[in-house]
Design an enzyme around this catalytic site. Structure first.
Site, PDB file in Angstrom:
ATOM      1  N   MET A  53       0.879  -1.185   0.000  1.00 49.34           N
ATOM      2  CA  MET A  53       0.000   0.000   0.000  1.00 49.34           C
ATOM      3  C   MET A  53       0.903   1.217   0.000  1.00 49.34           C
ATOM      4  N   GLU A  58      -2.227  -5.113 -11.987  1.00 44.58           N
ATOM      5  CA  GLU A  58      -2.914  -3.800 -11.955  1.00 44.58           C
ATOM      6  C   GLU A  58      -2.619  -2.917 -13.175  1.00 44.58           C
ATOM      7  N   TYR A  97       0.376  -2.229 -14.529  1.00 45.59           N
ATOM      8  CA  TYR A  97       1.701  -1.590 -14.565  1.00 45.59           C
ATOM      9  C   TYR A  97       2.578  -2.294 -15.607  1.00 45.59           C
ATOM     10  N   ARG A 123       3.376 -10.867  -7.900  1.00 40.32           N
ATOM     11  CA  ARG A 123       1.957 -10.440  -7.904  1.00 40.32           C
ATOM     12  C   ARG A 123       1.426 -10.588  -9.319  1.00 40.32           C
ATOM     13  N   HIS A 173      -5.821  -0.689 -13.267  1.00 45.25           N
ATOM     14  CA  HIS A 173      -6.360   0.554 -12.696  1.00 45.25           C
ATOM     15  C   HIS A 173      -7.368   1.214 -13.633  1.00 45.25           C
ATOM     16  N   GLN A 176     -11.260   6.774   1.621  1.00 44.05           N
ATOM     17  CA  GLN A 176     -11.231   8.231   1.754  1.00 44.05           C
ATOM     18  C   GLN A 176      -9.915   8.795   2.269  1.00 44.05           C
ATOM     19  N   LYS A 182     -23.028   0.173   1.620  1.00 46.49           N
ATOM     20  CA  LYS A 182     -22.316   0.808   2.741  1.00 46.49           C
ATOM     21  C   LYS A 182     -22.535   0.008   4.026  1.00 46.49           C
ATOM     22  N   ALA A 224     -16.764  11.982   7.632  1.00 44.92           N
ATOM     23  CA  ALA A 224     -16.404  11.268   8.847  1.00 44.92           C
ATOM     24  C   ALA A 224     -14.892  11.262   9.051  1.00 44.92           C
TER      25      ALA A 224
HETATM   26  P1  FAD Z   1     -23.241  13.547  13.541  1.00 46.38           P
HETATM   27  O1  FAD Z   1     -22.937  12.243  12.925  1.00 46.38           O
HETATM   28  O2  FAD Z   1     -24.330  14.353  12.954  1.00 46.38           O
HETATM   29  O3  FAD Z   1     -23.546  13.282  15.073  1.00 46.38           O
HETATM   30  C1  FAD Z   1     -24.065  14.264  15.941  1.00 46.38           C
HETATM   31  C2  FAD Z   1     -24.761  13.589  17.114  1.00 46.38           C
HETATM   32  O4  FAD Z   1     -25.088  14.559  18.088  1.00 46.38           O
HETATM   33  C3  FAD Z   1     -26.060  12.903  16.722  1.00 46.38           C
HETATM   34  O5  FAD Z   1     -26.023  11.551  17.152  1.00 46.38           O
HETATM   35  C4  FAD Z   1     -27.127  13.673  17.470  1.00 46.38           C
HETATM   36  O6  FAD Z   1     -28.206  12.871  17.893  1.00 46.38           O
HETATM   37  C5  FAD Z   1     -26.335  14.223  18.658  1.00 46.38           C
HETATM   38  N1  FAD Z   1     -26.878  15.447  19.274  1.00 46.38           N
HETATM   39  C6  FAD Z   1     -27.160  16.614  18.689  1.00 46.38           C
HETATM   40  N2  FAD Z   1     -27.580  17.514  19.620  1.00 46.38           N
HETATM   41  C7  FAD Z   1     -27.571  16.868  20.803  1.00 46.38           C
HETATM   42  C8  FAD Z   1     -27.866  17.282  22.143  1.00 46.38           C
HETATM   43  N3  FAD Z   1     -28.242  18.509  22.459  1.00 46.38           N
HETATM   44  N4  FAD Z   1     -27.723  16.357  23.129  1.00 46.38           N
HETATM   45  C9  FAD Z   1     -27.331  15.076  22.844  1.00 46.38           C
HETATM   46  N5  FAD Z   1     -27.025  14.681  21.602  1.00 46.38           N
HETATM   47  C10 FAD Z   1     -27.130  15.565  20.607  1.00 46.38           C
HETATM   48  N6  FAD Z   1     -19.117  10.549   5.579  1.00 46.38           N
HETATM   49  C11 FAD Z   1     -18.049   9.971   5.061  1.00 46.38           C
HETATM   50  O7  FAD Z   1     -16.939  10.328   5.427  1.00 46.38           O
HETATM   51  N7  FAD Z   1     -18.159   8.957   4.165  1.00 46.38           N
HETATM   52  C12 FAD Z   1     -19.339   8.514   3.752  1.00 46.38           C
HETATM   53  O8  FAD Z   1     -19.400   7.607   2.919  1.00 46.38           O
HETATM   54  C13 FAD Z   1     -20.498   9.095   4.273  1.00 46.38           C
HETATM   55  N8  FAD Z   1     -21.715   8.685   3.879  1.00 46.38           N
HETATM   56  C14 FAD Z   1     -22.806   9.272   4.416  1.00 46.38           C
HETATM   57  C15 FAD Z   1     -24.055   8.831   4.005  1.00 46.38           C
HETATM   58  C16 FAD Z   1     -25.191   9.393   4.536  1.00 46.38           C
HETATM   59  C17 FAD Z   1     -26.528   8.913   4.085  1.00 46.38           C
HETATM   60  C18 FAD Z   1     -25.092  10.442   5.506  1.00 46.38           C
HETATM   61  C19 FAD Z   1     -26.318  11.065   6.097  1.00 46.38           C
HETATM   62  C20 FAD Z   1     -23.846  10.888   5.902  1.00 46.38           C
HETATM   63  C21 FAD Z   1     -22.700  10.322   5.352  1.00 46.38           C
HETATM   64  N9  FAD Z   1     -21.438  10.755   5.696  1.00 46.38           N
HETATM   65  C22 FAD Z   1     -20.336  10.152   5.199  1.00 46.38           C
HETATM   66  C23 FAD Z   1     -21.237  11.926   6.553  1.00 46.38           C
HETATM   67  C24 FAD Z   1     -20.837  11.546   7.978  1.00 46.38           C
HETATM   68  O9  FAD Z   1     -21.747  10.626   8.500  1.00 46.38           O
HETATM   69  C25 FAD Z   1     -20.742  12.803   8.809  1.00 46.38           C
HETATM   70  O10 FAD Z   1     -19.728  13.630   8.301  1.00 46.38           O
HETATM   71  C26 FAD Z   1     -20.426  12.495  10.262  1.00 46.38           C
HETATM   72  O11 FAD Z   1     -21.418  11.676  10.818  1.00 46.38           O
HETATM   73  C27 FAD Z   1     -20.319  13.764  11.080  1.00 46.38           C
HETATM   74  O12 FAD Z   1     -20.022  13.414  12.392  1.00 46.38           O
HETATM   75  P2  FAD Z   1     -20.409  14.310  13.626  1.00 46.38           P
HETATM   76  O13 FAD Z   1     -20.051  13.509  14.820  1.00 46.38           O
HETATM   77  O14 FAD Z   1     -19.834  15.657  13.497  1.00 46.38           O
HETATM   78  O15 FAD Z   1     -21.986  14.510  13.562  1.00 46.38           O
HETATM   79  P1  NAP Z   2     -22.756  18.469  -0.288  1.00 47.22           P
HETATM   80  O1  NAP Z   2     -21.793  17.511  -0.819  1.00 47.22           O
HETATM   81  O2  NAP Z   2     -22.294  19.816   0.133  1.00 47.22           O
HETATM   82  O3  NAP Z   2     -23.904  18.593  -1.361  1.00 47.22           O
HETATM   83  C1  NAP Z   2     -24.992  19.446  -1.183  1.00 47.22           C
HETATM   84  C2  NAP Z   2     -25.772  19.522  -2.491  1.00 47.22           C
HETATM   85  O4  NAP Z   2     -26.877  20.383  -2.307  1.00 47.22           O
HETATM   86  C3  NAP Z   2     -24.965  20.051  -3.628  1.00 47.22           C
HETATM   87  O5  NAP Z   2     -25.186  19.200  -4.724  1.00 47.22           O
HETATM   88  C4  NAP Z   2     -25.522  21.458  -3.870  1.00 47.22           C
HETATM   89  O6  NAP Z   2     -25.503  21.582  -5.273  1.00 47.22           O
HETATM   90  C5  NAP Z   2     -26.917  21.395  -3.298  1.00 47.22           C
HETATM   91  N1  NAP Z   2     -27.347  22.627  -2.611  1.00 47.22           N
HETATM   92  C6  NAP Z   2     -26.672  23.342  -1.685  1.00 47.22           C
HETATM   93  N2  NAP Z   2     -27.428  24.386  -1.245  1.00 47.22           N
HETATM   94  C7  NAP Z   2     -28.602  24.309  -1.892  1.00 47.22           C
HETATM   95  C8  NAP Z   2     -29.797  25.095  -1.874  1.00 47.22           C
HETATM   96  N3  NAP Z   2     -29.904  26.154  -1.079  1.00 47.22           N
HETATM   97  N4  NAP Z   2     -30.794  24.738  -2.699  1.00 47.22           N
HETATM   98  C9  NAP Z   2     -30.702  23.676  -3.514  1.00 47.22           C
HETATM   99  N5  NAP Z   2     -29.603  22.896  -3.572  1.00 47.22           N
HETATM  100  C10 NAP Z   2     -28.566  23.198  -2.778  1.00 47.22           C
HETATM  101  O7  NAP Z   2     -23.486  17.869   0.991  1.00 47.22           O
HETATM  102  P2  NAP Z   2     -24.163  16.474   1.246  1.00 47.22           P
HETATM  103  O8  NAP Z   2     -24.494  15.721   0.026  1.00 47.22           O
HETATM  104  O9  NAP Z   2     -25.270  16.816   2.175  1.00 47.22           O
HETATM  105  O10 NAP Z   2     -23.067  15.672   2.020  1.00 47.22           O
HETATM  106  C11 NAP Z   2     -22.592  16.136   3.282  1.00 47.22           C
HETATM  107  C12 NAP Z   2     -21.213  15.632   3.527  1.00 47.22           C
HETATM  108  O11 NAP Z   2     -21.253  14.238   3.775  1.00 47.22           O
HETATM  109  C13 NAP Z   2     -20.362  15.875   2.336  1.00 47.22           C
HETATM  110  O12 NAP Z   2     -19.440  16.909   2.585  1.00 47.22           O
HETATM  111  C14 NAP Z   2     -19.678  14.576   2.080  1.00 47.22           C
HETATM  112  O13 NAP Z   2     -18.273  14.681   2.202  1.00 47.22           O
HETATM  113  C15 NAP Z   2     -20.178  13.621   3.137  1.00 47.22           C
HETATM  114  N6  NAP Z   2     -20.582  12.399   2.436  1.00 47.22           N
HETATM  115  C16 NAP Z   2     -19.632  11.683   1.846  1.00 47.22           C
HETATM  116  C17 NAP Z   2     -19.969  10.565   1.139  1.00 47.22           C
HETATM  117  C18 NAP Z   2     -18.900   9.729   0.494  1.00 47.22           C
HETATM  118  O14 NAP Z   2     -19.217   8.769  -0.179  1.00 47.22           O
HETATM  119  N7  NAP Z   2     -17.651  10.019   0.666  1.00 47.22           N
HETATM  120  C19 NAP Z   2     -21.284  10.185   1.024  1.00 47.22           C
HETATM  121  C20 NAP Z   2     -22.245  10.957   1.637  1.00 47.22           C
HETATM  122  C21 NAP Z   2     -21.871  12.078   2.326  1.00 47.22           C
HETATM  123  P3  NAP Z   2     -25.851  22.911  -6.066  1.00 47.22           P
HETATM  124  O15 NAP Z   2     -25.431  24.046  -5.155  1.00 47.22           O
HETATM  125  O16 NAP Z   2     -25.092  22.803  -7.321  1.00 47.22           O
HETATM  126  O17 NAP Z   2     -27.316  22.847  -6.292  1.00 47.22           O
HETATM  127 FE1  SF4 Z   3      -8.768   3.248   3.821  1.00 50.58          FE
HETATM  128 FE2  SF4 Z   3     -11.277   3.689   4.665  1.00 50.58          FE
HETATM  129 FE3  SF4 Z   3     -10.102   1.297   5.079  1.00 50.58          FE
HETATM  130 FE4  SF4 Z   3      -9.276   3.385   6.426  1.00 50.58          FE
HETATM  131  S1  SF4 Z   3     -11.313   2.486   6.540  1.00 50.58           S
HETATM  132  S2  SF4 Z   3      -7.989   1.894   5.393  1.00 50.58           S
HETATM  133  S3  SF4 Z   3      -9.510   5.031   4.927  1.00 50.58           S
HETATM  134  S4  SF4 Z   3     -10.577   2.203   3.114  1.00 50.58           S
END
Ligand code: FAD
Ligand code: NAP
Ligand code: SF4
Length: 670
Positions: A26, A165, A167, A215, A253, A340, A422, A656
């Site tokens: 890696m 891959e 290469y 490999r 790739h 990521q 996922k 995340a």
């Molecule tokens: P959150 O996950 O939002 O957690 C906040 C927590 O605080 C919640 O559990 C909430 O209940 C709690 N909370 C809020 N207020 C209070 C209060 N007053 N008292 C007690 N508890 C409270 N990220 C990636 O990196 N890769 C991905 O592939 C990816 N896929 C995603 C797919 C989906 C469908 C979604 C919705 C998100 C995805 N994300 C992904 C984004 C990722 O999940 C977020 O970036 C991450 O969860 C943010 O972490 P956080 O701890 O800041 O907030």
């Molecule tokens: P995002 O990536 O910022 O996308 C938001 C989308 O909403 C954009 O397409 C934007 O496009 C649109 N938008 C923004 N403001 C708007 C408005 N006022 N009206 C209408 N459209 C609007 O955010 P997200 O999809 O909510 O994801 C949140 C975070 O979770 C991301 O930053 C991402 O990194 C993470 N995540 C990661 C994965 C992963 O696979 N790595 C998967 C899920 C989530 P336009 O402005 O062009 O319309």
């Molecule tokens: Fe790479 Fe994601 Fe696995 Fe960590 S959890 S080794 S970032 S694929």
């Protein structure tokens, strides 16, 4: 012993490996600079201490031409040897064994000096390679041999010759990239001479007591790749030429079939090595999407291979092997195959790390030490940021109380884990639940924290996440306009025709959730290979057949205001998989949209000069998020200071990776 096959020693003749785990090669970025070799040594030493049977380094080029990128890691000059001794010394001090991978980039090299069997540009690099002359081919074989000798001087236990891959070596093997008519092309035999001569001459140069892993590309997954018969023929020749072990590569790739992302089923390609096992006598290593001990054990017990290669799972958890040996699989911090922080970083020329383990490749910099002063610390929010922070604080010896208003830990990961492909995200929640229990963290679920409840703590960390952003389009107050939260968390009903407003990561995920009926193909290798067009009979050249995606569950429009095709900002190594998945499900992806209004006819939009009505039943808003800082503001009003992390700190471009890294780093300092 829970995993007898995984922990059976493997006799390689001059040496016996203690178990069947190979830490696969890696690239980390640390190989590229002499100044980073202390860090590289610490990274490998931690994995050796964790009990890995055999480690393989990231790829080192045997020459300047073979560099993957300008000034990348290379092992060709006498002065390169000393830095590698730091690595081998550190690994051997922990009782481990390590091979150095020799990788010649061929036409994938990202620089103008690249070479290849023929002058054929790859679709994924901007440089057209120079065709090697016959003397150039001889010199390149010499470079591989010289590199192996230098690795021996550096006290490596062996080398891995990177033959897959897509290469350089792989490029010699197929007409797609080898159009030569000299001794190195024109027939299968001649095309195969290049790798065979490398291994034969290398064995002569290094003697018997040195591991040579080859490999081998067992499935090219590109048009005009190798046939299975050719691959078997090559494997036998490599064995006869003196290789100790044969490792597996799946897909070039440039292949348009995913091979390691999270939506690939676990052990999704071990059926390939099962076939190869019957053909060769030397031990065979299988690979791709093996991340937990039960998966590895099943493969070995079923006779699919003699060893399993895992690269990313050992980035995620350096103690994977020790935990498996002690029957503590539940304690493993599982690689969720998100790419990521590892592969995406490498492709962006950044140092690799791991989303679930930000210490990976930062072992000497992010040090988790016992605290000198034990404090009572409250963490509010059990999403990724809060979980990482709370568990790291408790590891350091603090007295930690964790609050979440939901009934489960995990925050947004509880939505992410429901997305087809996922499923692995569940493992992160399992891991943190276990850590909370082991570390004695006081967990208060279904508890909304208030400023009053937080009085009396020595420190407070606010990890309250985000609030979804709404939209204010005329008609957006209608009952059929819902947010992703309503759909993924609260189970809102969704019609057959759907418009998704916002095409970021979440918009794409929601679309995948709605086109796929549960269970997802990720849980079923036969369904998954059919959907992507992978031939499990191995009759088709390169393993390619026509993809046969299952019909979509719904008709979807995925929309964004930004001009251009949605999905350009998705992650580098995985975005194309999401785009291809939705395209196969006939999702209409549109950019440059102006939202006009919502009424009984559907969603009215303008694209350029044209207006359209999308005749949808449901509109789902995935328009990004705002930080949820309500509690932080309440505390500030009460004169109480607190730390902000994760989405509560900055919601824009939050993922995340950032949430977990920020939580861990803060905890390391409190
Ligand atoms: P959150 O996950 O939002 O957690 C906040 C927590 O605080 C919640 O559990 C909430 O209940 C709690 N909370 C809020 N207020 C209070 C209060 N007053 N008292 C007690 N508890 C409270 N990220 C990636 O990196 N890769 C991905 O592939 C990816 N896929 C995603 C797919 C989906 C469908 C979604 C919705 C998100 C995805 N994300 C992904 C984004 C990722 O999940 C977020 O970036 C991450 O969860 C943010 O972490 P956080 O701890 O800041 O907030
Ligand atoms: P995002 O990536 O910022 O996308 C938001 C989308 O909403 C954009 O397409 C934007 O496009 C649109 N938008 C923004 N403001 C708007 C408005 N006022 N009206 C209408 N459209 C609007 O955010 P997200 O999809 O909510 O994801 C949140 C975070 O979770 C991301 O930053 C991402 O990194 C993470 N995540 C990661 C994965 C992963 O696979 N790595 C998967 C899920 C989530 P336009 O402005 O062009 O319309
Ligand atoms: Fe790479 Fe994601 Fe696995 Fe960590 S959890 S080794 S970032 S694929």
């Amino acid at each position: 012993m829970r995993y007898p096959h995984l922990f059976a020693p493997l006799d390689l003749g001059h040496v016996t490996l203690p178990n069947r785990v190979l830490m696969g090669s890696m690239h980390t970025g640390l190989e590229d600079h002499a100044r980073d070799y202390d860090k590289l040594a610490a990274y490998f030493a931690e994995r050796a201490r964790g009990g890995v049977g055999l480690i393989v380094t990231g790829g080192l080029a045997p020459s300047v031409e073979g560099w993957l990128a300008p000034f990348g890691g290379r092992m060709s000059m006498p002065w390169h040897v000393a830095r590698h001794r730091k690595v081998t010394r550190a690994v051997h001090a922990e009782g481990g064994r390590i091979c150095m991978q020799i990788l010649h980039g061929g036409r994938y090299s990202y620089h103008p000096l690249s070479v290849a069997p023929s002058k054929v540009k790859s679709p994924i690099t901007p440089f057209t390679p120079r065709a090697l002359t016959s003397r150039g081919v001889e010199r390149t074989i010499g470079d591989f041999v010289n590199s192996a000798r230098k690795a021996q001087d550096a006290r490596y236990d062996g080398v891995e010759v990177m033959g897959s891959e897509g290469y350089l070596i792989n490029e010699f093997l197929v007409e797609r990239t080898n159009r030569r008519d000299d001794d190195w092309g024109g027939s299968v035999e001649k095309r195969q001479r290049f790798p065979v001569e490398i291994v034969r001459r290398m064995r002569e140069a290094v003697g018997r007591d040195f591991i040579i892993v080859y490999r081998l590309s067992m499935l090219d997954l590109v048009e005009r790749g190798q046939s299975w018969d050719e691959i078997v023929m090559l494997a036998k020749k490599i064995e006869a030429a003196g290789a100790t072990l044969i490792n597996t590569g799946i897909g070039w790739h440039e292949a348009r079939i995913p091979t390691i992302v999270t939506s690939v089923p676990r052990a999704g390609f071990s059926w390939v090595t099962r076939r190869m096992k019957q053909e060769i006598k030397i031990p065979l290593i299988t690979t791709n999407r093996i991340n937990m001990p039960d998966v590895a054990e099943r493969i070995l017990a079923g006779g699919d291979a003699d060893m399993v290669s895992m690269a990313r799972p050992l980035l995620a958890d350096a103690d994977w092997v020790r935990k498996a040996r002690e029957d503590r699989a539940d304690d493993i911090n599982t690689c969720i195959a998100c790419n990521q922080a590892c592969l995406d970083h490498v492709f962006e020329n950044k140092r690799a790390s791991c989303l679930v383990n930000p210490r990976a490749c930062h072992e000497t910099e992010l040090v988790i030490e016992p605290t000198a002063t034990k404090k009572r610390i409250a963490v509010v929010g059990a999403g990724p940021a809060g979980l990482a922070c709370a568990t790291t604080l408790a590891e350091r010896g603090h007295d930690v109380t964790l609050f979440d208003r939901d009934a489960d830990i995990g925050g947004q990961f509880n939505m992410a884990k429901k997305i087809p492909g996922k499923e692995e995200f569940r493992e992160t929640l399992r891991y943190y639940a276990r850590r909370i229990e082991q570390l004695g963290i006081a967990l208060h679920l279904s508890t909304t924290a208030t400023a009053d409840a937080l009085r009396g703590f020595d420190d407070i960390v606010i990890a309250t996440g985000v609030t979804p952003r709404g939209v204010s389009i005329p008609g957006s107050e209608r009952a059929n306009v819902v947010s992703y939260l309503d759909v993924l968390k609260n189970g809102a009903a969704v019609g057959r025709r759907v418009a998704i407003i916002g095409a970021g990561g979440i918009g794409f995920d929601v679309a995948e959730f709605l086109v796929e009926d549960a269970p997802s193909p990720t849980t079923d290798i036969a369904r998954w290979t059919r959907e992507w067009g992978v031939d499990t009979t191995l009759d088709a050249r390169a393993g390619l057949v026509k993809p046969a995606p299952e019909p979509p569950e719904r008709q979807i429009w995925l929309l964004q205001r930004t001009p251009g095709k949605p999905g350009k900002r998705l992650n580098k190594t995985t975005g194309w998989v999401h785009r291809a998945t939705l395209a196969a499900k006939r999702v209409t992806m549109l950019g440059g949209i102006e939202y006009q209004r919502i009424d009984d006819d559907g969603l009215h939009v303008r694209i350029g000069e044209e207006t359209q009505v999308l005749p949808v039943d449901t509109i789902i808003v995935c328009a990004g998020q705002e930080p949820n800082r309500a509690l932080h503001a309440e505390l500030a009003n009460a004169g109480i200071t607190a730390h902000l992390i994760g989405g509560a700190d900055v919601a824009a471009e939050l993922d995340a990776k950032r949430a977990i890294a920020q939580g861990t780093k803060l905890a390391a300092t409190l």
